[in-house]
Every structure is written in structure tokens, then in C-alpha cells.
Design a protein around this motif. Structure first.
Motif, PDB file in Angstrom:
ATOM      1  N   ARG A 178       3.300  -8.189  -3.428  1.00 47.73           N
ATOM      2  CA  ARG A 178       4.041  -7.084  -4.016  1.00 47.73           C
ATOM      3  C   ARG A 178       3.112  -5.927  -4.385  1.00 47.73           C
ATOM      4  NH1 ARG A 178       6.542 -11.676  -4.447  1.00 47.73           N
ATOM      5  NH2 ARG A 178       8.804 -11.847  -4.732  1.00 47.73           N
ATOM      6  N   ALA A 179       1.917  -6.245  -4.861  1.00 45.78           N
ATOM      7  CA  ALA A 179       0.954  -5.181  -5.164  1.00 45.78           C
ATOM      8  C   ALA A 179       0.604  -4.396  -3.905  1.00 45.78           C
ATOM      9  CB  ALA A 179      -0.303  -5.773  -5.797  1.00 45.78           C
ATOM     10  N   ARG A 180       0.444  -5.087  -2.784  1.00 45.69           N
ATOM     11  CA  ARG A 180       0.129  -4.404  -1.532  1.00 45.69           C
ATOM     12  C   ARG A 180       1.322  -3.596  -1.020  1.00 45.69           C
ATOM     13  NH1 ARG A 180      -3.374  -7.807   2.687  1.00 45.69           N
ATOM     14  NH2 ARG A 180      -3.476  -5.679   3.517  1.00 45.69           N
ATOM     15  N   LEU A 181       2.530  -4.071  -1.264  1.00 42.31           N
ATOM     16  CA  LEU A 181       3.706  -3.276  -0.913  1.00 42.31           C
ATOM     17  C   LEU A 181       3.685  -1.934  -1.653  1.00 42.31           C
ATOM     18  CD1 LEU A 181       6.742  -5.763  -0.830  1.00 42.31           C
ATOM     19  CD2 LEU A 181       5.682  -4.574   1.104  1.00 42.31           C
ATOM     20  N   VAL A 182       3.345  -1.986  -2.934  1.00 41.80           N
ATOM     21  CA  VAL A 182       3.251  -0.738  -3.700  1.00 41.80           C
ATOM     22  C   VAL A 182       2.166   0.159  -3.130  1.00 41.80           C
ATOM     23  CG1 VAL A 182       2.675   0.270  -5.941  1.00 41.80           C
ATOM     24  CG2 VAL A 182       4.163  -1.738  -5.831  1.00 41.80           C
ATOM     25  N   ASN A 183       0.968  -0.392  -2.972  1.00 39.75           N
ATOM     26  CA  ASN A 183      -0.188   0.430  -2.616  1.00 39.75           C
ATOM     27  C   ASN A 183      -0.172   0.931  -1.173  1.00 39.75           C
ATOM     28  OD1 ASN A 183      -1.234   0.104  -5.199  1.00 39.75           O
ATOM     29  ND2 ASN A 183      -2.464  -1.681  -4.630  1.00 39.75           N
ATOM     30  N   GLU A 184       0.296   0.092  -0.256  1.00 40.94           N
ATOM     31  CA  GLU A 184       0.144   0.412   1.163  1.00 40.94           C
ATOM     32  C   GLU A 184       1.417   0.907   1.834  1.00 40.94           C
ATOM     33  OE1 GLU A 184      -1.724  -2.897   3.167  1.00 40.94           O
ATOM     34  OE2 GLU A 184      -3.003  -3.315   1.432  1.00 40.94           O
ATOM     35  N   VAL A 185       2.581   0.610   1.245  1.00 38.69           N
ATOM     36  CA  VAL A 185       3.841   0.990   1.884  1.00 38.69           C
ATOM     37  C   VAL A 185       4.600   2.038   1.077  1.00 38.69           C
ATOM     38  CG1 VAL A 185       6.056   0.138   2.757  1.00 38.69           C
ATOM     39  CG2 VAL A 185       4.003  -1.288   2.949  1.00 38.69           C
ATOM     40  N   LEU A 186       4.749   1.807  -0.229  1.00 37.00           N
ATOM     41  CA  LEU A 186       5.624   2.651  -1.037  1.00 37.00           C
ATOM     42  C   LEU A 186       4.923   3.880  -1.614  1.00 37.00           C
ATOM     43  CD1 LEU A 186       7.503  -0.235  -2.867  1.00 37.00           C
ATOM     44  CD2 LEU A 186       8.353   1.153  -0.966  1.00 37.00           C
ATOM     45  N   ALA A 187       3.747   3.701  -2.181  1.00 35.48           N
ATOM     46  CA  ALA A 187       3.046   4.831  -2.802  1.00 35.48           C
ATOM     47  C   ALA A 187       2.842   5.999  -1.842  1.00 35.48           C
ATOM     48  CB  ALA A 187       1.714   4.362  -3.393  1.00 35.48           C
ATOM     49  N   PRO A 188       2.408   5.762  -0.577  1.00 33.56           N
ATOM     50  CA  PRO A 188       2.203   6.904   0.324  1.00 33.56           C
ATOM     51  C   PRO A 188       3.450   7.761   0.534  1.00 33.56           C
ATOM     52  CG  PRO A 188       1.132   4.956   1.199  1.00 33.56           C
ATOM     53  CD  PRO A 188       1.961   4.499   0.042  1.00 33.56           C
ATOM     54  N   ALA A 189       4.640   7.183   0.338  1.00 33.69           N
ATOM     55  CA  ALA A 189       5.864   7.952   0.521  1.00 33.69           C
ATOM     56  C   ALA A 189       6.125   8.933  -0.619  1.00 33.69           C
ATOM     57  CB  ALA A 189       7.055   7.001   0.651  1.00 33.69           C
ATOM     58  N   LEU A 190       5.411   8.772  -1.743  1.00 35.56           N
ATOM     59  CA  LEU A 190       5.636   9.648  -2.899  1.00 35.56           C
ATOM     60  C   LEU A 190       4.463  10.565  -3.208  1.00 35.56           C
ATOM     61  CD1 LEU A 190       7.386   7.262  -5.479  1.00 35.56           C
ATOM     62  CD2 LEU A 190       8.460   8.887  -3.918  1.00 35.56           C
ATOM     63  N   ILE A 191       3.272  10.233  -2.744  1.00 31.95           N
ATOM     64  CA  ILE A 191       2.091  11.020  -3.088  1.00 31.95           C
ATOM     65  C   ILE A 191       2.255  12.466  -2.601  1.00 31.95           C
ATOM     66  CG2 ILE A 191      -0.410  11.256  -2.816  1.00 31.95           C
ATOM     67  CD1 ILE A 191       0.592   8.810  -4.434  1.00 31.95           C
ATOM     68  N   GLY A 192       2.040  13.403  -3.526  1.00 33.21           N
ATOM     69  CA  GLY A 192       2.150  14.818  -3.204  1.00 33.21           C
ATOM     70  C   GLY A 192       3.565  15.353  -3.195  1.00 33.21           C
ATOM     71  N   ARG A 193       4.532  14.499  -3.431  1.00 34.53           N
ATOM     72  CA  ARG A 193       5.937  14.906  -3.374  1.00 34.53           C
ATOM     73  C   ARG A 193       6.389  15.436  -4.732  1.00 34.53           C
ATOM     74  NH1 ARG A 193       9.978  12.661   0.275  1.00 34.53           N
ATOM     75  NH2 ARG A 193      12.052  13.356  -0.380  1.00 34.53           N
ATOM     76  N   GLU A 194       7.088  16.553  -4.731  1.00 28.93           N
ATOM     77  CA  GLU A 194       7.653  17.081  -5.971  1.00 28.93           C
ATOM     78  C   GLU A 194       9.004  16.426  -6.223  1.00 28.93           C
ATOM     79  OE1 GLU A 194       9.170  21.344  -7.666  1.00 28.93           O
ATOM     80  OE2 GLU A 194       7.064  21.203  -7.014  1.00 28.93           O
ATOM     81  N   LEU A 195       9.184  15.936  -7.441  1.00 28.32           N
ATOM     82  CA  LEU A 195      10.383  15.180  -7.797  1.00 28.32           C
ATOM     83  C   LEU A 195      11.100  15.838  -8.963  1.00 28.32           C
ATOM     84  CD1 LEU A 195       8.733  11.646  -7.757  1.00 28.32           C
ATOM     85  CD2 LEU A 195      10.200  12.592  -5.958  1.00 28.32           C
ATOM     86  N   ASP A 196      12.430  15.786  -8.924  1.00 26.75           N
ATOM     87  CA  ASP A 196      13.216  16.240 -10.067  1.00 26.75           C
ATOM     88  C   ASP A 196      13.192  15.218 -11.198  1.00 26.75           C
ATOM     89  OD1 ASP A 196      13.953  18.571  -8.739  1.00 26.75           O
ATOM     90  OD2 ASP A 196      15.720  17.624  -7.847  1.00 26.75           O
TER      91      ASP A 196
END
Length: 372
Positions: free
Chosen positions: A62-80
Motif C-alpha cells: 500500500r505504501a508503494r501504491l501511494v508513492n509510485e502510482v497515486l502521488a504522481p497523479a497529484l504532484i503539481g496539480r492545483e486543487l479546490d
């Protein structure tokens, strides 16, 4: 108040146990924790946690899912706000989760990120999370959970010395031993709250045979006497004959599943787990739905301290007359990072007025337990 995500990182730890935590379906030989750190472009940091108790090898995954799959989809993204991130991750990985047959681990990893972003969001608003979630008071009730069948009386007595006034026993083992433990805990807690958790351990026939023998203990609820996926007719049949409130929810992982149990007269206590499914984005509204349905909202939790503290904030935010589940087994990954939840007094926990979760965790003391 929009923000841009700079970093998201998960950290995995395992604390070895001298005494395993047991359930009717298995045992934990160590206590895992996957903590999530999120930081925005202004340097504001929020913390979350991913459910990772089972299987025994699951925390690192699960830690690798966060670091390698999910986090890259949000980095640099502006969120409401956190809800936008939750929707982005859930929709963006729905086919991938289906393809690899892992909707559970994906949902759990997304929930941990969601908790971290809600903490960050509250800190940006300079409000305690419980108040941002709509709470009027930071004071909530708690109960001592995770009481194993072996040494149950001693564990319960120790919990009461630490300030607990409500108890929940794990049952679903030897019936005679379960009954003896319930008798001992009822004597110890007096007229206080006592519940029992079967952890999905009985068939409908076993439940119908055993439950009448539990009537003398005045249980506040009987938790997961049947498998969560058993036909609703079996749950309804047990409800009709049980003579005591039934509880479940930690293994329901869809809005449709909760809509069903809220529409029927089977569960009296409903227990979603924010680190396992839905995070705060889904479970805050779900808590309102539970209360509107006339049921008791009690967040389920058995993990490290950050998820426990977030569960406390949700309970305070939602209100109602439910209890916070506080595991009383040995676990520094819980005790060092649950803030004011560590200090139970006369069965109550008082959350503070600090922004967000109100803690700034220092993991240097648990570095030796880190696995990823």
C-alpha cells in the motif's frame, strides 16, 4: 481556498509484538502502519494513514501504491480541496484497480491520501479539523477495543485504570471461554457500556444458537456476527431473533452498500473506517446519513495513531452519541501519534484547538521500525 500539491509520500513501519492480536479469522504478529505526508506549495503539511492490517505483507504494498502510482497523479496539480483529489484518484485508477483485482488496496491508499489532504486543508484554514467538519465540541466518548480472549479481564482492568469506562471484547472462539470473559468484563465495567465483536466468525446457524446465551450481559451491540457479504436475509433473520443491537460497517466499501443498510432495520450501530474506504471526503457525509437514519455512528479503527486521531475528529465533527474505538493493545505506532486521544479520562477524550489534527509527528523515535 485552492492549493497546489508539492509532495505526497508514504512511510511504512512495523512494530513487533510479544503478544499477538487475535481475531476469529487470524492473528497479527506485528502492528503495521502506513503514514502519509502531504505538503503544498506554501509548505503547509498534512498527515494521513492507510489501513494496512491484513494481509501480513500488505503494508509495504500500500505504501508503494501511494508513492509510485497515486502521488504522481497529484504532484503539481492545483486543487479546490481534498474532495477534488479524492475524485481524481478514484476515477483515474478505477480501471487499473479492476485490471489488477485490487479495488481494496487502491481504496485504502486513496483514503490515506485523503486524510492527509483534509489535515492540510484544515491547517490552511487555521481551524481544528473537527471544527472544520462541523463540530461544536471537541469532547467525545471512547471505548477500549481489541480486548483479546486470553487475559481479557486483566486487559480490561488495565484499560479502566487508564481512564476507560466502556469496553469491547473479541469473541467467536470457544463459546465457554467467550461467556466467561463477558461475565468478567460485565462485572468489571458495572453498568457501563460493553460490546462484543465476532469479526465475521459465525454462520447464521451458529449465531442463532449462540446469541440467546449473550442476552444476560446487556451488550450495547454485537459486532459482525456474520460475514459482511452474507445475504441480507440472514442478517434480517438474526436481527429479528437477536434481542440486542447489531453493528457492522468496516467491511462495507461502497456508497450503495451503506445506502442499503441505512434503509433497512437491521443495524443499530454503523461503523465505517475512514482509513479503509472513503476517507473524510465520503465518510463525513455518510456520518450525517447514519445519524439521520436514526442509527449510532461509531467510526471503526484499529491501526496507528494518525488514523485514530482523524477518526476522533470525524466523530467530533459529526456529533451524535457514538463512541470512538481505541485499541488498547501494545502499539507505540498508535500511542506516540494519536495526540489527545492517548489521554482518556472518565471515558472521554478532549480534542484541542490546534489547526488540523493538532499534531506535528516526529518519526525519529520509530525509525528502527521503518520498512519502507
Amino acid at each position: 481556498m485552492a492549493f497546489s500539491v508539492r509532495t505526497i509520500q508514504a512511510f511504512c513501519y512495523r512494530y513487533p509484538l510479544s503478544t499477538p492480536v487475535v481475531t476469529s479469522f487470524g492473528r497479527m504478529l506485528n502492528r503495521p502502519a502506513v503514514f502519509v505526508r502531504a505538503e503544498d506549495e506554501d509548505g503547509v503539511v498534512g498527515w494521513g494513514e492507510v489501513w494496512s492490517n491484513f494481509p501480513s505483507t500488505g503494508a509495504e504494498h500500500r505504501a508503494r501504491l501511494v508513492n509510485e502510482v497515486l502521488a504522481p497523479a497529484l504532484i503539481g496539480r492545483e486543487l479546490d480541496g481534498p474532495a477534488q483529489a479524492f475524485e481524481t484518484l478514484t476515477q483515474g485508477t478505477s480501471v487499473l484497480a479492476l485490471q489488477c483485482g485490487e479495488p481494496g488496496p487502491f481504496a485504502q491508499a486513496i483514503a490515506g491520501i485523503d486524510l492527509a489532504l483534509w489535515d492540510l486543508h484544515a491547517r490552511r484554514h487555521r481551524q481544528p479539523l473537527w471544527r472544520l467538519l462541523g463540530g461544536r465540541s471537541g469532547k467525545i466518548k471512547a471505548y477500549a477495543s481489541g480486548i483479546n480472549p486470553g487475559g481479557a479481564r486483566q486487559t480490561a482492568e488495565a484499560a479502566m485504570r487508564r481512564g476507560h469506562r466502556a469496553l469491547k471484547l473479541k469473541i467467536g472462539f470457544d463459546v465457554a471461554a467467550d461467556l466467561a470473559n463477558l461475565a468478567a468484563l460485565r462485572a468489571g465495567v458495572g453498568d457501563g457500556m460493553l460490546a462484543a465483536d465476532v469479526n465475521q466468525g459465525w454462520s447464521i446457524d451458529q449465531a442463532l444458537e449462540i446469541v440467546p446465551r449473550l442476552g444476560e450481559f446487556g451488550l450495547r451491540w454485537l459486532e459482525e456476527p456474520l460475514r459482511a457479504d452474507r445475504p441480507r436475509q440472514e442478517w434480517q433473520r438474526l436481527r429479528t431473533s437477536a434481542g440486542m443491537p447489531l453493528a457492522a460497517g468496516e467491511n462495507i466499501a461502497s456508497c450503495e452498500g451503506f445506502e442499503q443498510v441505512l434503509a433497512e432495520d437491521v443495524l443499530d450501530v454503523v461503523q465505517p473506517d475512514i482509513a479503509k474506504w472513503g476517507g473524510l471526503t465520503i465518510c463525513r457525509g455518510l456520518a450525517d446519513d447514519i445519524l439521520k437514519a436514526g442509527k449510532t455512528f461509531c467510526p471503526h479503527y484499529l491501526g496507528g495513531g494518525i488514523g485514530l486521531l482523524a477518526s476522533a475528529h470525524l466523530l467530533a465533527g459529526a456529533g451524535g452519541d457514538g463512541w470512538l474505538e481505541v485499541d488498547v493493545n501494545d502499539n507505540p505506532l498508535r500511542d506516540q501519534f494519536c495526540g489527545p486521544v492517548f489521554d482518556v479520562s472518565e471515558g472521554l477524550v478532549a480534542l484541542n484547538e490546534e489547526p488540523g489534527l493538532g499534531i506535528a509527528p516526529d518519526f525519529s523515535s520509530i525509525e528502527r521500525y521503518r520498512t519502507l
